[in-house]
Design a protein around this motif. Structure first.
Motif, mmCIF file in Angstrom:
data_model
loop_
_atom_site.group_PDB
_atom_site.id
_atom_site.type_symbol
_atom_site.label_atom_id
_atom_site.label_comp_id
_atom_site.label_asym_id
_atom_site.label_seq_id
_atom_site.Cartn_x
_atom_site.Cartn_y
_atom_site.Cartn_z
ATOM 1 N N GLU A 186 0.974 -1.226 0.106
ATOM 2 C CA GLU A 186 0.154 -0.042 -0.080
ATOM 3 C C GLU A 186 1.051 1.022 -0.050
ATOM 4 O O GLU A 186 0.457 2.284 -0.627
ATOM 5 C CB GLU A 186 -1.027 0.073 1.290
ATOM 6 N N HIS A 187 1.954 1.176 0.738
ATOM 7 C CA HIS A 187 2.901 2.302 0.569
ATOM 8 C C HIS A 187 3.410 2.722 -0.612
ATOM 9 O O HIS A 187 3.289 4.063 -1.176
ATOM 10 C CB HIS A 187 4.116 2.042 1.699
ATOM 11 N N VAL A 188 3.878 1.634 -1.294
ATOM 12 C CA VAL A 188 4.420 2.041 -2.780
ATOM 13 C C VAL A 188 3.383 2.449 -3.464
ATOM 14 O O VAL A 188 3.547 3.443 -4.471
ATOM 15 C CB VAL A 188 5.117 0.704 -3.072
ATOM 16 N N ALA A 189 2.211 1.732 -3.726
ATOM 17 C CA ALA A 189 1.256 1.892 -4.625
ATOM 18 C C ALA A 189 0.428 3.488 -4.323
ATOM 19 O O ALA A 189 0.032 4.024 -5.171
ATOM 20 C CB ALA A 189 0.096 0.902 -4.398
ATOM 21 N N GLN A 190 0.292 3.793 -3.060
ATOM 22 C CA GLN A 190 -0.709 4.897 -2.933
ATOM 23 C C GLN A 190 0.367 6.119 -2.003
ATOM 24 O O GLN A 190 -0.242 7.424 -2.099
ATOM 25 C CB GLN A 190 -1.641 4.555 -1.893
ATOM 26 N N LEU A 191 1.376 6.107 -1.345
ATOM 27 C CA LEU A 191 1.704 6.885 -0.375
ATOM 28 C C LEU A 191 3.353 7.278 -0.532
ATOM 29 O O LEU A 191 3.792 8.333 -0.230
ATOM 30 C CB LEU A 191 1.675 6.260 1.164
#
Length: 146
Positions: A115-120
């Motif tokens: 999630e960190h890589v994909a969105q943040l």
């Protein structure tokens, strides 16, 4: 009490005959990055014959303090119950293990990395949303669009 304490006993975590019901055990697959892989019970039984400790009943509590076959809760907090002897192996595939983002080098639990890589992640390269053809770190996109 001295007679009872002298009784020979086996560790509670020793192998039991007919303990194999064909179930599967979760085993870490740290090479693929997968949290766990299923392993047939027959193979598990060859690998996990259980604790072979035998001794006096009075010594059992002392043995259990260090027995590698005793299950403990994962120290990272994932909720798994892991034999002490496998805690190091588990720590390499635990979803709560600490990892570093390869883009921004921020530390986080493995379970949050996707999630960190994909969105943040501010350093992850993203294409311009106006389709100009440029790619830039996410943190520069708003300035690029203005």
């Amino acid at each position: 009490e001295t007679l009872i304490g002298a009784l020979d006993v086996c560790c509670h975590h020793s192998a039991k005959p007919n303990d194999d019901d064909g179930a599967h055990s979760s085993v870490c697959d740290s090479t693929s990055g997968q949290a766990c892989a299923e392993e047939p019970a027959a193979k598990r039984q060859r690998m996990d014959n259980g604790c072979s400790w035998m001794g006096a009943l009075r010594d059992l509590d002392g043995h259990l303090q260090s027995c590698g076959f005793v299950p403990d809760p994962c120290p990272l907090g994932c909720g798994a119950s892991v034999q002490r002897r496998k805690l190091e192996e588990h720590s390499m595939c635990c979803p709560k293990r600490r990892v570093e983002c390869e883009h921004c080098h921020e530390g986080m639990p493995y379970e949050s990395l996707e999630e960190h890589v994909a969105q943040l992640c501010p350093m992850y390269l993203v294409p311009c949303t106006q389709k100009c053809g440029q790619t830039m770190p996410r943190k520069q996109l708003s300035a690029h669009l203005s």
